[in-house]
Design an enzyme around this catalytic site. Structure first.
Site, mmCIF file in Angstrom:
data_model
loop_
_atom_site.group_PDB
_atom_site.id
_atom_site.type_symbol
_atom_site.label_atom_id
_atom_site.label_comp_id
_atom_site.label_asym_id
_atom_site.label_seq_id
_atom_site.Cartn_x
_atom_site.Cartn_y
_atom_site.Cartn_z
ATOM 1 N N ALA A 99 -11.703 -40.008 -72.221
ATOM 2 C CA ALA A 99 -12.365 -40.686 -70.799
ATOM 3 C C ALA A 99 -13.435 -40.557 -70.165
ATOM 4 C CB ALA A 99 -11.037 -40.117 -69.720
ATOM 5 N N GLN A 101 -13.872 -39.067 -66.696
ATOM 6 C CA GLN A 101 -14.349 -37.317 -66.366
ATOM 7 C C GLN A 101 -13.139 -36.658 -67.096
ATOM 8 O OE1 GLN A 101 -14.978 -36.249 -64.231
ATOM 9 N NE2 GLN A 101 -17.044 -38.382 -63.060
ATOM 10 N N SER A 102 -13.637 -36.810 -67.996
ATOM 11 C CA SER A 102 -12.974 -35.664 -69.843
ATOM 12 C C SER A 102 -13.257 -34.650 -68.875
ATOM 13 C CB SER A 102 -13.060 -36.631 -70.525
ATOM 14 O OG SER A 102 -12.904 -35.007 -71.305
ATOM 15 N N ASN A 103 -12.147 -33.527 -69.405
ATOM 16 C CA ASN A 103 -13.076 -32.396 -69.048
ATOM 17 C C ASN A 103 -12.817 -31.957 -69.804
ATOM 18 O OD1 ASN A 103 -12.626 -31.226 -66.090
ATOM 19 N ND2 ASN A 103 -9.928 -32.117 -66.389
ATOM 20 N N LEU A 105 -14.673 -33.413 -72.587
ATOM 21 C CA LEU A 105 -16.222 -33.803 -72.699
ATOM 22 C C LEU A 105 -17.013 -32.463 -72.485
ATOM 23 C CD1 LEU A 105 -16.064 -37.700 -73.249
ATOM 24 C CD2 LEU A 105 -15.198 -35.785 -75.153
#
Ligand SMILES: *Cc1c(COP(=O)(O)O)cnc(C)c1O
Length: 370
Positions: A99, A101-103, A105
């Site tokens: 996503a 806003q992926s943590n 990534l």
């Protein structure tokens, strides 16, 4: 089931984990702290039997929001084993997709920077949010600070398409002489990241022993289910039978239960565990009551509970994961569903940078004071 003592089981689990290459990314052990004021705050905000139940509870938080790397969270523990494998294979660049806003990534971008690897992140629009902060602030801003290359995949709910696009990108790099390493986020393959939460189970077991805490319930966010599966498997392997509640943040309870169980079985295979040591189907406990209105969006109750936690404990949570985890547990207590559990621990999985991807009005109808 097992005749060995806890220290002996811990030693053999440590030995099993030592077989896997691991990159050091975390500040562990993370603290296990008492939440001294939350039960009273909850009881004041609840009614009747719920208020009484809240007052009778002792609550603890395992601070995996403080794992250290790039503002913390659970992904640092998972990535230790992925990065370990990437480095052992002499890869020079990493690829992953998730996503916007992926943590995951963001944590990967930081880990890649720390080990001198080129980093390629593919952002997918899982959440229908077209606001400026969502696409440019929070985790996205941090990805850019860490120097990651950002790629965009246009479609939501197209896991196969997104994975194929990522594989094509990595293949193009390989054709030019690069050595890519792909970290799959949700494919049901080898759950290397879950090893990070088997290690966390060991850490938690030690803390529970040392602090002599009679924990009767442990709650954790269940997204891909990797954290949930690793923690549950690690505890059970040590013979620790505390119920583990997986709080659904991505899909409904029936689907989530199947996915977590599958990860547990894959993890048992990875570690070469006998089937008697694997997690039983009826031991995978999930609750989707805090999921609505869906992934990445929080209900009014979840937002209210984020405020309760912030204002009673000085503790931040996020609307996608940790806020839902707190809210699910608080609801259980309010509704009398936690009567059997007087000592409750919540594993805080982090996600705080995501807070800064929202404007105030999206997070909460913030009352000025409690
Ligand atoms: C990814 C994530 C989770 C969910 O972890 P899984 O291992 O995917 O189930 C929970 N909390 C935060 C903050 C996360 O970033």
């Amino acid at each position: 089931m097992r005749s060995q003592t806890l220290p002996a089981l811990m030693k053999s689990l440590q030995r099993a984990l030592a077989d896997f290459p691991r990159a050091h990314l975390t500040h562990a052990p993370t603290p296990l702290e008492k939440m001294a004021r939350l039960p009273l705050a909850l009881s004041l905000s609840a009614a009747g039997a719920g208020a009484e139940a809240a007052q009778a509870c002792a609550m603890y938080v395992k601070r995996d929001d403080c794992t250290g790397l790039a503002l913390g969270g659970n992904k640092a523990r998972q990535l230790e084993f992925h990065l370990g494998e990437a480095l052992a294979r002499n890869c020079d660049r990493v690829f992953s997709t998730a996503a916007v806003q992926s943590n995951h990534l963001r944590t990967l971008a930081a880990a890649a920077a720390a080990f001198g690897l080129e980093c390629h992140l593919q952002l997918e629009p899982w959440v229908n949010n077209h606001s400026e902060p969502y696409h440019h602030c929070g985790n996205v801003l941090l990805n850019r600070l860490f120097g990651a290359a950002l790629h965009h995949y246009p479609a939501d709910q197209d896991e196969a398409g997104a994975e194929q696009a990522l594989a094509d990108l990595a293949a193009a790099h390989a054709a030019r002489g690069g050595k890519p390493y792909i970290i799959p986020l949700r494919r049901m393959g080898t759950p290397l990241g879950a090893l990070g939460y088997v290690a966390a189970a060991l850490e938690l077991a030690q803390q529970i022993e040392q602090q002599r805490l009679p924990i009767e319930l442990l709650a954790v966010a269940s997204g891909s289910g990797i954290t949930h599966a690793g923690l549950l498997s690690g505890l059970r392997w040590l013979g620790i039978t505390i119920p583990v509640l997986g709080v659904c943040v991505r899909r409904d309870a029936a689907q989530q239960r199947r996915q977590v169980l599958q990860h547990c079985q894959n993890l048992a295979d990875l570690l070469g565990w006998q089937h008697e040591n694997a997690v039983a189907a009826d031991d995978v406990w999930v609750d989707d009551s805090a999921l609505a209105p869906g992934y990445g969006a929080a209900s009014a109750q979840v937002k209210q509970d984020m405020l309760l936690v912030a204002r009673s404990e000085g503790l931040l949570s996020d609307p996608v994961y940790s806020g839902k985890t707190f809210s699910c547990v608080l609801n259980l207590i309010r509704n009398g569903g936690a009567d059997r559990f007087r000592h409750i621990a919540i594993l805080h999985t982090g996600g705080i940078p995501g807070l800064f991807a929202h404007r105030e009005e999206r997070l909460a109808d913030l009352p000025r004071s409690g």
